[in-house]
Enzyme design. Structure first.
Site, PDB file in Angstrom:
ATOM      1  N   CYS A   2       0.921  -1.126  -0.035  1.00 58.73           N
ATOM      2  CA  CYS A   2       0.254  -0.003  -0.115  1.00 58.73           C
ATOM      3  C   CYS A   2       0.910   1.127   0.027  1.00 58.73           C
ATOM      4  O   CYS A   2       1.834   1.278   0.783  1.00 58.73           O
ATOM      5  CB  CYS A   2      -0.732   0.101   1.118  1.00 58.73           C
ATOM      6  SG  CYS A   2      -2.307  -1.265   1.377  1.00 58.73           S
ATOM      7  N   ARG A  27       3.787  -0.821  -4.828  1.00 57.12           N
ATOM      8  CA  ARG A  27       3.438  -0.989  -3.600  1.00 57.12           C
ATOM      9  C   ARG A  27       2.001  -1.715  -3.502  1.00 57.12           C
ATOM     10  O   ARG A  27       1.588  -2.311  -2.555  1.00 57.12           O
ATOM     11  CB  ARG A  27       3.370  -0.067  -2.778  1.00 57.12           C
ATOM     12  CG  ARG A  27       4.730   0.332  -2.169  1.00 57.12           C
ATOM     13  CD  ARG A  27       4.643   1.822  -1.412  1.00 57.12           C
ATOM     14  NE  ARG A  27       5.787   1.936  -0.555  1.00 57.12           N
ATOM     15  CZ  ARG A  27       6.121   1.457   0.823  1.00 57.12           C
ATOM     16  NH1 ARG A  27       4.986   1.005   1.285  1.00 57.12           N
ATOM     17  NH2 ARG A  27       7.089   1.608   1.069  1.00 57.12           N
ATOM     18  N   TRP A  75      -2.796  -2.726  -1.790  1.00 59.54           N
ATOM     19  CA  TRP A  75      -2.515  -4.000  -1.766  1.00 59.54           C
ATOM     20  C   TRP A  75      -3.410  -4.619  -0.708  1.00 59.54           C
ATOM     21  O   TRP A  75      -3.282  -4.914   0.496  1.00 59.54           O
ATOM     22  CB  TRP A  75      -1.068  -4.370  -1.616  1.00 59.54           C
ATOM     23  CG  TRP A  75      -0.731  -5.881  -1.719  1.00 59.54           C
ATOM     24  CD1 TRP A  75      -0.540  -6.433  -3.268  1.00 59.54           C
ATOM     25  CD2 TRP A  75      -0.948  -6.878  -0.916  1.00 59.54           C
ATOM     26  NE1 TRP A  75      -0.186  -7.733  -2.710  1.00 59.54           N
ATOM     27  CE2 TRP A  75      -0.447  -8.110  -1.711  1.00 59.54           C
ATOM     28  CE3 TRP A  75      -1.009  -7.181   0.438  1.00 59.54           C
ATOM     29  CZ2 TRP A  75      -0.284  -9.363  -1.019  1.00 59.54           C
ATOM     30  CZ3 TRP A  75      -0.942  -8.295   1.312  1.00 59.54           C
ATOM     31  CH2 TRP A  75      -0.689  -9.201   0.396  1.00 59.54           C
ATOM     32  N   ASN A  99      -1.379   1.984   5.436  1.00 61.26           N
ATOM     33  CA  ASN A  99      -0.541   0.939   5.132  1.00 61.26           C
ATOM     34  C   ASN A  99      -0.280  -0.169   6.219  1.00 61.26           C
ATOM     35  O   ASN A  99       0.111   0.484   7.274  1.00 61.26           O
ATOM     36  CB  ASN A  99       0.679   1.526   4.211  1.00 61.26           C
ATOM     37  CG  ASN A  99       1.886   0.486   4.282  1.00 61.26           C
ATOM     38  OD1 ASN A  99       1.505  -0.761   4.055  1.00 61.26           O
ATOM     39  ND2 ASN A  99       3.046   1.098   4.341  1.00 61.26           N
ATOM     40  N   GLY A 100      -0.546  -1.164   6.277  1.00 65.91           N
ATOM     41  CA  GLY A 100      -0.169  -2.185   7.169  1.00 65.91           C
ATOM     42  C   GLY A 100      -1.395  -2.735   7.857  1.00 65.91           C
ATOM     43  O   GLY A 100      -2.459  -3.017   7.159  1.00 65.91           O
ATOM     44  N   GLU A 480      15.579 -19.521  -7.835  1.00 62.79           N
ATOM     45  CA  GLU A 480      15.243 -18.154  -8.521  1.00 62.79           C
ATOM     46  C   GLU A 480      14.607 -18.132  -9.682  1.00 62.79           C
ATOM     47  O   GLU A 480      13.456 -17.182 -10.064  1.00 62.79           O
ATOM     48  CB  GLU A 480      16.669 -17.347  -8.432  1.00 62.79           C
ATOM     49  CG  GLU A 480      16.527 -16.096  -8.959  1.00 62.79           C
ATOM     50  CD  GLU A 480      15.466 -15.065  -8.408  1.00 62.79           C
ATOM     51  OE1 GLU A 480      14.719 -15.249  -7.423  1.00 62.79           O
ATOM     52  OE2 GLU A 480      15.303 -13.749  -8.783  1.00 62.79           O
ATOM     53  N   LYS A 484      10.911 -16.685 -10.271  1.00 64.16           N
ATOM     54  CA  LYS A 484      10.653 -15.559 -11.387  1.00 64.16           C
ATOM     55  C   LYS A 484       9.914 -15.923 -12.305  1.00 64.16           C
ATOM     56  O   LYS A 484       8.957 -15.187 -12.839  1.00 64.16           O
ATOM     57  CB  LYS A 484      12.015 -15.297 -11.951  1.00 64.16           C
ATOM     58  CG  LYS A 484      12.573 -14.017 -12.351  1.00 64.16           C
ATOM     59  CD  LYS A 484      13.209 -13.163 -11.302  1.00 64.16           C
ATOM     60  CE  LYS A 484      12.385 -13.085  -9.790  1.00 64.16           C
ATOM     61  NZ  LYS A 484      13.136 -12.196  -8.926  1.00 64.16           N
ATOM     62  N   GLU A 487       6.062 -16.204 -10.738  1.00 62.91           N
ATOM     63  CA  GLU A 487       5.505 -14.811 -10.502  1.00 62.91           C
ATOM     64  C   GLU A 487       5.115 -14.110 -11.459  1.00 62.91           C
ATOM     65  O   GLU A 487       3.878 -13.233 -11.346  1.00 62.91           O
ATOM     66  CB  GLU A 487       6.401 -14.208  -9.252  1.00 62.91           C
ATOM     67  CG  GLU A 487       7.528 -13.247  -9.893  1.00 62.91           C
ATOM     68  CD  GLU A 487       8.372 -12.726  -8.735  1.00 62.91           C
ATOM     69  OE1 GLU A 487       7.870 -12.087  -7.979  1.00 62.91           O
ATOM     70  OE2 GLU A 487       9.801 -13.005  -8.941  1.00 62.91           O
ATOM     71  N   HIS A 503      14.552 -38.359  -6.340  1.00 65.62           N
ATOM     72  CA  HIS A 503      13.907 -38.598  -5.099  1.00 65.62           C
ATOM     73  C   HIS A 503      12.388 -38.268  -5.232  1.00 65.62           C
ATOM     74  O   HIS A 503      11.694 -37.945  -3.963  1.00 65.62           O
ATOM     75  CB  HIS A 503      14.560 -38.083  -3.995  1.00 65.62           C
ATOM     76  CG  HIS A 503      16.022 -38.389  -3.992  1.00 65.62           C
ATOM     77  ND1 HIS A 503      16.276 -39.867  -3.397  1.00 65.62           N
ATOM     78  CD2 HIS A 503      17.233 -37.822  -4.204  1.00 65.62           C
ATOM     79  CE1 HIS A 503      17.826 -39.753  -3.458  1.00 65.62           C
ATOM     80  NE2 HIS A 503      18.222 -38.767  -3.850  1.00 65.62           N
ATOM     81  N   LYS A 603       5.492  -5.103  -4.288  1.00 63.14           N
ATOM     82  CA  LYS A 603       7.135  -4.641  -4.064  1.00 63.14           C
ATOM     83  C   LYS A 603       7.761  -5.061  -2.870  1.00 63.14           C
ATOM     84  O   LYS A 603       8.691  -5.212  -2.650  1.00 63.14           O
ATOM     85  CB  LYS A 603       7.597  -3.604  -4.892  1.00 63.14           C
ATOM     86  CG  LYS A 603       9.087  -3.403  -4.971  1.00 63.14           C
ATOM     87  CD  LYS A 603       9.562  -4.109  -6.128  1.00 63.14           C
ATOM     88  CE  LYS A 603      11.038  -4.214  -6.086  1.00 63.14           C
ATOM     89  NZ  LYS A 603      11.861  -5.415  -6.796  1.00 63.14           N
TER      90      LYS A 603
HETATM   91  C1  F6R Z   1      10.601 -11.964  -6.107  1.00 64.19           C
HETATM   92  C2  F6R Z   1      10.805 -10.814  -5.151  1.00 64.19           C
HETATM   93  C3  F6R Z   1      10.393 -10.990  -3.731  1.00 64.19           C
HETATM   94  C4  F6R Z   1      11.416 -10.347  -2.750  1.00 64.19           C
HETATM   95  C5  F6R Z   1      10.981 -10.588  -1.404  1.00 64.19           C
HETATM   96  C6  F6R Z   1      11.980  -9.794  -0.402  1.00 64.19           C
HETATM   97  O1  F6R Z   1      11.096 -11.425  -7.509  1.00 64.19           O
HETATM   98  O2  F6R Z   1      11.043  -9.650  -5.644  1.00 64.19           O
HETATM   99  O3  F6R Z   1      10.574 -12.539  -3.602  1.00 64.19           O
HETATM  100  O4  F6R Z   1      12.643 -10.814  -3.022  1.00 64.19           O
HETATM  101  O5  F6R Z   1       9.563 -10.136  -1.227  1.00 64.19           O
HETATM  102  O6  F6R Z   1      11.841  -8.373  -0.630  1.00 64.19           O
HETATM  103  P1  F6R Z   1      13.107  -7.650  -0.171  1.00 64.19           P
HETATM  104  O7  F6R Z   1      14.254  -8.022  -1.039  1.00 64.19           O
HETATM  105  O8  F6R Z   1      12.567  -6.178  -0.414  1.00 64.19           O
HETATM  106  O9  F6R Z   1      13.039  -7.764   1.184  1.00 64.19           O
END
Ligand code: F6R
Length: 608
Positions: A2, A27, A75, A99-100, A480, A484, A487, A503, A603
């Site tokens: 948010c 956000r 969000w 926010n929160g 990773e 990626k 998501e 396994h 984000k």
């Molecule tokens: C995936 C991604 C998330 C962040 C995670 C931690 O692409 O961006 O998995 O890595 O939410 O966020 P930070 O690094 O801001 O603590």
């Protein structure tokens, strides 16, 4: 999560707030809204579901005049993304953006309902507005009503109030979620971060934990959690606004992938001596010869950076490393013994679970240090030492350049640890650093594979499931790659250590499940290739990402082979992160998903 904006301006504030919300849309983008107090001192609001553009469209047809206002991009936590659940929430003469999470909202709501107050939304935020209204009903001033309200809220939040009849008053508070005040010329701004305020002002005051503030156009009064007047430093925070534009790229993610050679070169400049031949790490870093163990904690992509670094610290420096996801670590009550260095890795520096894990270790570990992108973030400020990764603003929700910059800083830290612990001679260190200096050039060569990867990705876009395999430090890159891809393309993807395949996961293999194998020609290559052959023997469709020698030795019979430049195996995870990112990006583009703002994500994850 948010985004919040507040403005007491000279001109109409709606366009300004919408623009600032645009910079905070990373956000959350489930809904957006603004409230203003107009020239007749009346409070009014507009809200729309979905992206901010829907709110802009609404404002074209139904403008919202006023020189004082608050705005929000949501969000969703409590209640679906509907207009009625969208912020600002209003109760009588009070509007609030938040926010929160208000953890005691159920009790508050029950209490208020018992007193006859009505609720119209499913949100926790509405409770804040209703509570403030009851204090106003009792005859309290807006300032006192806000103070009483804030005092009754439990949880982690940042919020901003606007009041009917008051066109020169904003009251904001911070507890657990960041909030910045921007100082203009006879104007004042509030924002979830300095990026939101960047074009409006570079004079920023960050509220401390528990602070609340009363703002007018010409005064800023900050109180601490005890209600005492507090002096908080005003800083000049210059943000290059070109870094928050797409710069000719179709998506922020594409721009941020392409920026990696440059930002890593910048990070190296910061952490290497001017001739590049020795390390220039902060003096406050511990002497790793005196360290017994390390604990590394993070979430998501940052967690995978920690997993990769574990290989480096253990193999190069002989230092035992425990890695955990923050949401598990914080509640597990793990013993933190003397001689422990605790490392927290976070792009945003605001991730609620990582911050809580950091607080858990504070006072227990010998050193609490963080590796962060946002230098002013809570995690940076609460660490004894914060190492900036210098990736620049990252807007795409899927982390790319922050990941490789985190890896770069952690790799340099591992080299320092190896050197401190007498496991790397000066000569060996110089050889490693020569390889590190060549990294930006290697990354550029990896980017050259973009068109080839885009072609392959058009086929991957047809898959329902994709597996990623890697061994050793390439195992976290497989994880990773899978994260990626899922998501941003919404294709189900899993990453496995290649040795784990038989396994269980091998049962999934058939000709419809592409298997992406990261295998540079390193000491573990033959082992990974054996696992790859097991996949091919079951008609699995293998995309092998390797180097020239690897392609020559194992490329036969694969579905596709992508060739990376030869690299010191130590740095291979950083290089191989790029094809992982490009595969996800081009697959998502081929599927037509929303690359920069994938569904359900935000984000900055400031709620647990
Ligand atoms: C995936 C991604 C998330 C962040 C995670 C931690 O692409 O961006 O998995 O890595 O939410 O966020 P930070 O690094 O801001 O603590």
């Amino acid at each position: 999560m948010c985004g919040i904006v507040g403005v007491l301006g000279h001109h109409e504030v709606s366009p300004m707030i919408v623009e600032a919300l645009g910079r905070l849309e990373y956000r959350g983008y489930d809904s957006a809204g603004i409230a203003t107090v107009n020239a007749a001192r009346q409070l009014d609001r507009r809200r729309a579901v979905g992206k901010l553009v829907n709110l802009s469209d609404l404002l074209v047809h139904d403008p919202l005049p006023g020189k004082a206002g608050i705005g929000h991009t949501r969000w969703a936590t409590h209640g679906a993304p509907t207009v009625s659940n969208a912020h600002p929430h209003k109760s009588g003469p009070v509007a609030v953006v938040h926010n929160g999470i208000i953890e005691n909202f159920r009790e508050l709501r029950a209490d208020l309902a018992a007193k006859g107050k009505e609720f119209f939304t499913e949100t926790d935020t509405e409770t804040i507005a209703v509570l403030a209204e009851t204090f106003l009903d009792q005859g309290l001033s807006p300032r006192d009503a806000a103070e009483q309200t804030i005092a009754r809220l439990h949880g982690a939040f940042a919020l901003c109030f606007l009041f009917d009849g008051q066109d020169d008053l904003l009251i904001c508070a911070r507890k657990g979620s960041p909030l910045a005040i921007g100082h203009g010329e006879g104007e004042v701004f509030v924002g979830s971060d300095a990026i939101a305020l960047a074009p409006l002002t570079d004079r920023i005051t960050y509220l401390n934990e528990g602070d609340w503030a009363v703002l007018t156009r010409n005064s800023v009064e900050i109180m601490d959690s005890q209600g005492r007047r507090a002096n908080r430093e005003m800083r000049i925070v210059q943000i290059d606004t070109s870094r928050i534009e797409k710069g000719g790229h179709r998506h922020f993610m594409a721009k941020e992938i392409a920026e990696q050679p440059t930002v890593i070169a910048e990070a190296l400049q910061n952490y290497l001596s001017s001739d590049g031949k020795s390390l220039n790490m902060p003096a406050a870093l511990p002497d790793f010869a005196k360290v017994d163990r390390m604990v590394m904690v993070a979430c998501g992509t940052a967690f995978y950076a920690c997993l990769t670094a574990k290989y480096w610290f253990e193999q190069l420096a002989g230092l035992p490393v425990e890695v955990d996801v923050a949401s598990e670590y914080r509640y597990r009550e793990p013993p933190v013994t003397k001689g422990t260095v605790a490392v927290f890795v976070s792009q945003s520096g605001e991730t609620a679970d990582t911050l809580a894990a950091l607080r858990y270790c504070t006072g227990k570990a010998d050193t609490v240090l963080s590796v962060v992108n946002v230098a002013e973030s809570s995690i940076a400020r609460e660490s004894a030492l914060a190492l900036p990764i210098l990736a620049g603003v990252e807007i795409g929700v899927a982390s790319t350049k922050a990941f490789t910059c985190q890896l770069t800083v952690l790799a340099l830290m591992a080299l320092k640890a190896a050197s401190d612990r007498g496991r790397l001679s000066d000569g060996e260190l110089a050889t490693r650093l020569a390889a590190v200096r060549a990294l930006p050039g290697m990354l550029n060569q990896a980017l050259d594979r973009g068109t080839e990867i885009a072609d392959i990705s058009r086929r991957l876009a047809e898959a329902r499931d994709v597996l990623f395999l890697g061994r050793g430090p390439l195992y976290p890159i497989a994880l990773e790659g899978a994260l990626k891809l899922k998501e941003i393309s919404y294709i189900h993807a899993e990453g496995y250590a290649s040795g784990e395949l038989k396994h269980g996961p091998i049962a999934l293999i058939d000709r419809d499940v592409p298997v992406i194998v990261f295998a540079p020609r390193d000491a573990l290559f033959d082992k990974t290739v054996s696992n790859m052959q097991e996949v091919m023997a079951r008609q699995g469709k293998v995309l092998l990402v390797t180097d020239a020698l690897g392609a020559e030795q194992a490329g036969e019979g694969t579905w596709k082979t992508v060739t990376m430049p030869d690299i010191d195996p130590f740095l291979a995870p950083i290089l191989y992160a790029l094809p992982a990112q490009m595969i996800a990006y081009h697959t998502a583009v081929a599927k037509g998903t929303d690359v920069d703002q994938p569904r359900n994500l935000a984000k900055s994850v400031t709620v647990e």
